[in-house]
Write a protein that holds these residues in place. Structure first.
Motif, PDB file in Angstrom:
ATOM      1  N   TRP A   1       1.069  -1.345  -0.285  1.00  0.00           N
ATOM      2  CA  TRP A   1      -0.420  -0.288   0.467  1.00  0.00           C
ATOM      3  C   TRP A   1       0.779   0.284   0.035  1.00  0.00           C
ATOM      4  O   TRP A   1       0.486   2.401  -0.588  1.00  0.00           O
ATOM      5  N   LEU A   2       1.615   1.564   0.658  1.00  0.00           N
ATOM      6  CA  LEU A   2       2.670   2.205   0.964  1.00  0.00           C
ATOM      7  C   LEU A   2       3.614   2.894  -0.716  1.00  0.00           C
ATOM      8  O   LEU A   2       3.961   4.227  -1.448  1.00  0.00           O
ATOM      9  N   VAL A   3       4.330   1.872  -1.342  1.00  0.00           N
ATOM     10  CA  VAL A   3       4.292   1.295  -2.976  1.00  0.00           C
ATOM     11  C   VAL A   3       3.262   2.291  -3.346  1.00  0.00           C
ATOM     12  O   VAL A   3       3.819   2.842  -5.267  1.00  0.00           O
TER      13      VAL A   3
ATOM     14  N   GLY B   1       4.665   8.348   1.300  1.00  0.00           N
ATOM     15  CA  GLY B   1       4.671   7.212   1.080  1.00  0.00           C
ATOM     16  C   GLY B   1       6.197   6.976   1.495  1.00  0.00           C
ATOM     17  O   GLY B   1       6.655   4.922   1.570  1.00  0.00           O
ATOM     18  N   GLN B   2       6.872   7.547   0.493  1.00  0.00           N
ATOM     19  CA  GLN B   2       8.324   7.491   0.335  1.00  0.00           C
ATOM     20  C   GLN B   2       9.181   7.175   2.098  1.00  0.00           C
ATOM     21  O   GLN B   2      10.260   6.860   2.563  1.00  0.00           O
TER      22      GLN B   2
ATOM     23  N   MET C   1      14.115   3.596  -7.462  1.00  0.00           N
ATOM     24  CA  MET C   1      14.187   2.866  -8.563  1.00  0.00           C
ATOM     25  C   MET C   1      12.955   1.998  -8.302  1.00  0.00           C
ATOM     26  O   MET C   1      12.370   1.377  -9.428  1.00  0.00           O
ATOM     27  N   VAL C   2      12.351   1.127  -7.457  1.00  0.00           N
ATOM     28  CA  VAL C   2      10.633   0.455  -7.060  1.00  0.00           C
ATOM     29  C   VAL C   2      10.060   1.691  -7.639  1.00  0.00           C
ATOM     30  O   VAL C   2       8.952   1.272  -8.515  1.00  0.00           O
ATOM     31  N   ILE C   3      10.029   2.346  -7.328  1.00  0.00           N
ATOM     32  CA  ILE C   3       8.382   4.314  -7.324  1.00  0.00           C
ATOM     33  C   ILE C   3       8.820   3.944  -8.898  1.00  0.00           C
ATOM     34  O   ILE C   3       8.338   4.604  -9.737  1.00  0.00           O
ATOM     35  N   TYR C   4       9.779   4.285  -9.432  1.00  0.00           N
ATOM     36  CA  TYR C   4      10.535   5.145 -10.935  1.00  0.00           C
ATOM     37  C   TYR C   4       9.622   3.920 -11.796  1.00  0.00           C
ATOM     38  O   TYR C   4       9.133   4.162 -12.983  1.00  0.00           O
TER      39      TYR C   4
END
Length: 320
Positions: free
Chosen positions: A75-77, A179-180, A194-197
């Motif tokens: 959920w945060l991601v 979130g970050q 990296m994950v978010i991008y």
């Protein structure tokens, strides 16, 4: 709690580098947007930045662990991804309707909204000094928009729509930042980015038109590449600055970003008048821009300034 390394000169240099890169970014984006749509530009920026981080983390065997994320981490991601996608796309849509300097100044509302959200989410305190800084910032905005205040309040022109889009971009950025902030408790900053991008790029894929890049002139092509690298280098410098200098001082330094944009626009308009046009702002408007920067810096620095003042008073009382 993270403790800075104390290398404040290096931290200051990195913070100034971040402000410079963020300050000139709208000028480059403005030229690319003449050919490409905001969603496709955002996709390129996120894909290139995320891809570079993926290659680096793979080579160093530091890819993020899904297990460390926990059951609620998804959920945060999702919140961070949707917040960043919304921020990037809405910002570019607003930039299409505004000058670079105006867009960059309105974006200053993002950290202020994050501060307000942190009062409720993380139960952080709001000091009197921060209240004064917020008041100075709002007065600065009033002065900056003095020429078009009635237009902003009474009609939905392209200018008004641009300001509203940038404000919306700043609002959704708050969700990304929240979130970050939580994701940094399980992953480091490079892993989080990296994950978010990459997830952001994947989310945008159905709506992109990558062949638009073939219509760019050589200059615009280089500017697009510079925008992609800007996303990677600026955020990297920002994260590294936080490692060597207090967050409040880094934030206060970054408050000068709009002034960097105004100076860069003026310089670019002088060198390349066929491509970049000077800002149409009077002296009162520029004074308002300075007040916005001062207010933003005061909001960032107020807690540490008050804490330092209390510490000096306590030492003085003890010495007596």
């Amino acid at each position: 709690m993270h403790i800075s390394s104390g290398r404040w000169v290096y931290g200051l240099f990195l913070a100034l580098l971040t402000a410079l890169l963020w300050g000139i970014l709208p000028i480059k984006l403005k030229q690319v947007l003449l050919v490409m749509d905001p969603v496709t530009v955002t996709w390129f920026r996120l894909l290139v930045s995320g891809g570079c981080l993926f290659v680096y983390l793979t080579a160093t065997r530091r890819l993020p662990s899904r297990k460390a994320l926990g059951p609620r981490g998804g959920w945060l991601v999702a919140m961070a991804v949707l917040g960043l996608v919304g921020n990037y796309v809405l910002y570019l849509m607003g930039l299409n309707l505004l000058s670079p300097g105006t867009a960059q100044l309105v974006v200053q509302m993002g950290p202020i909204m994050l501060l307000i959200a942190s009062l409720f989410v993380f139960k952080e305190r709001f000091s009197l000094g921060q209240g004064i800084g917020l008041l100075v910032l709002l007065i600065g905005f009033g002065l900056f928009f003095n020429q078009r205040l009635s237009e902003l309040l009474t009609s939905l022109s392209d200018y008004t729509a641009g300001v509203l889009l940038i404000l919306a971009a700043s609002t959704v950025w708050t969700f990304y930042a929240l979130g970050q902030k939580q994701l940094l408790t399980v992953w480091n900053s490079l892993q989080v980015m990296m994950v978010i991008y990459l997830f952001c790029a994947l989310l945008l894929t159905p709506w992109v038109h990558p062949l638009e890049a073939l219509q760019l002139s050589p200059l615009q092509g280089w500017l697009l590449l510079a925008c992609c690298l800007n996303t990677l280098i600026a955020y990297g410098a920002f994260a590294e600055a936080l490692a060597h200098w207090e967050a409040s001082r880094v934030s206060a330094t970054l408050a000068i970003t709009p002034l960097v944009t105004f100076a860069a626009v003026a310089l670019a308009a002088w060198w390349w008048p066929d491509y970049v046009h000077a800002e149409q702002i009077n002296g009162l408007g520029y004074g308002g821009a300075v007040l916005v920067v001062v207010g933003s810096a005061l909001v960032a620095l107020a807690p540490s300034l008050i804490a330092g003042l209390k510490a000096r008073r306590m030492r003085a009382a003890i010495s007596r």
